[in-house]
Design an enzyme around this catalytic site. Structure first.
Site, PDB file in Angstrom:
ATOM      1  N   GLY A  71       0.710  -1.027   0.278  1.00 44.15           N
ATOM      2  CA  GLY A  71       0.296  -0.081   0.027  1.00 44.15           C
ATOM      3  C   GLY A  71       0.215   1.415   0.016  1.00 44.15           C
ATOM      4  CB  SER A  72       0.518   4.533  -1.857  1.00 38.75           C
ATOM      5  OG  SER A  72       0.915   4.328  -2.856  1.00 38.75           O
ATOM      6  N   GLY A  73       1.838   4.989   0.591  1.00 31.04           N
ATOM      7  CA  GLY A  73       1.548   5.455   2.349  1.00 31.04           C
ATOM      8  C   GLY A  73       3.008   5.451   3.123  1.00 31.04           C
ATOM      9  CG  HIS A  74       3.447   2.275   3.822  1.00 32.82           C
ATOM     10  ND1 HIS A  74       3.237   2.392   4.820  1.00 32.82           N
ATOM     11  CD2 HIS A  74       2.466   1.198   3.270  1.00 32.82           C
ATOM     12  CE1 HIS A  74       2.388   2.195   5.474  1.00 32.82           C
ATOM     13  NE2 HIS A  74       1.798   1.073   4.148  1.00 32.82           N
ATOM     14  CG  HIS A 130      -0.591  -0.024   7.610  1.00 31.04           C
ATOM     15  ND1 HIS A 130      -0.339  -1.663   7.601  1.00 31.04           N
ATOM     16  CD2 HIS A 130      -0.457   0.024   5.979  1.00 31.04           C
ATOM     17  CE1 HIS A 130       0.255  -2.724   6.739  1.00 31.04           C
ATOM     18  NE2 HIS A 130      -0.460  -1.503   5.721  1.00 31.04           N
ATOM     19  CG  ASP A 173       1.610  -6.269   1.319  1.00 31.78           C
ATOM     20  OD1 ASP A 173      -0.055  -5.978   0.423  1.00 31.78           O
ATOM     21  OD2 ASP A 173       2.366  -5.836   1.994  1.00 31.78           O
ATOM     22  CE  LYS A 208       4.705  -3.424   3.604  1.00 33.39           C
ATOM     23  NZ  LYS A 208       4.540  -3.416   2.231  1.00 33.39           N
TER      24      LYS A 208
END
Length: 329
Positions: free
Chosen positions: A53-56, A215, A109, A104
């Site tokens: 996921g994006s945001g990391h 998250h 995932d 991960k």
């Protein structure tokens, strides 16, 4: 919600358009399906592919380039990329030696990378990263979560692949690396996912979340605010208890910002962590301080230890040229 944003639905594509333009010398971004691929692939090399996921950011797309990843698949914010993204990224990165997926340990995932692995026609294998010692299970995972230690795996395995090692050797090396990494984090505040428009969780002015996930998943406990020394003590006690490094093992100490913490505070936390390790006769051979695996604008940090050996140390020191990490080039 105050963010640099035009339309919530365009958040990821516009961000990646900016990333592609800023780093056009390093990467190419495909928008349908969505993936990031190394601009100049190395023929005959095992392709190292990761994603999530994006945001990391800069994880994962910021680590595409020489010495790390050959491709990355960005999902929507905090949401796994889809199997078609993963397959397209693998096909774009493969130069004939097969593909190693670095995954991960999150349910989405795992499921999607497994599906992509089964559908890909080229030889492929996977390495699972599960370095978070805070909890054994969460709403996102079965077993330990994969967090900032992923950066170390991507760097070491990416360097190893650059030497011409075959797919099975890369997988074996990656599994050896993951077994020698442990991490734990702390949050001072939540973050706000653009599509939600409100904080993921709430902390009181005098509260912190010990063992938070990237998250915003709950950690080991919610505690009253503490000094940097006390926080480092709790995180490192759990990490060292899990990792059990030999007294003479050279350690890589990574202090990672979660997105909203100034670098000056991260260096202060590094000082606390280094003092704690020195006081117990544990030797820090390599260090890195910075925001590498973030959680949007969350205030807080994580500490990661990797028990290096001589081979792993060589691959940490080897040249890397990506948007998020570069040295030796």
């Amino acid at each position: 919600m105050k963010k640099f944003i035009n339309r919530v639905d365009d958040y990821l594509t516009e961000s990646l358009a900016g990333f592609a333009a800023a780093h056009a010398d390093l990467v190419t971004v495909s928008f349908d399906p969505l993936y990031i691929v190394r601009k100049a692939p190395k023929p005959g090399k095992v392709a190292i592919v990761s994603g999530g996921g994006s945001g990391h950011e800069p994880l994962h797309g910021g680590f595409v380039g020489h010495g790390m990843l050959d491709a990355a698949c960005p999902g929507q914010v905090f949401t796994s990329p889809t199997p078609d993204q993963m397959m397209a990224a693998a096909q774009a990165a493969d130069t004939g030696a097969g593909v190693l997926f670095i995954v991960k340990n999150y349910s989405g995932d795992l499921m999607n990378f497994e599906m992509a692995s089964e559908l890909c026609e080229m030889p492929n294998a996977s390495v699972l990263v599960n370095d978070d010692v805070a909890v054994e299970n969460s709403s996102f995972t079965t077993g330990r979560r994969g967090v900032a230690g992923t950066v170390i795996v991507e760097k070491l395995v990416g360097s190893f692949a650059e030497t011409g090692a075959d797919l099975q050797a890369c997988r074996t090396f990656g599994e050896r690396v993951t077994a020698r990494i442990a991490s734990m984090g702390v949050a001072f505040s939540s973050c706000t996912v653009p599509a939600a428009g409100r904080p993921t969780f709430t902390l009181g002015d005098d509260e912190i979340e010990i063992g938070v996930g990237i998250h915003g998943e709950p950690g080991r406990r919610r505690a009253k605010f503490e000094t940097a020394n006390a926080i480092a003590d709790e995180l490192l006690a759990a990490i060292v208890d899990d990792l059990k490094p030999a007294a003479d093992a050279p350690l890589l100490l990574l202090v990672n910002g979660l997105g909203g913490t100034p670098l000056s505070e991260l260096y202060l936390l590094y000082n606390s962590a280094r003092t704690w390790l020195d006081g117990r006769g544990l030797s820090v051979a390599r260090s890195h301080v910075g925001a590498l695996t973030t959680s949007l604008e969350m205030a807080g940090a994580s500490i990661t230890l990797c028990a290096l050996d001589d081979e792993m140390m060589r691959h940490w020191d080897s040249p890397v040229h990506t948007a998020g990490l570069r040295w030796g080039m």
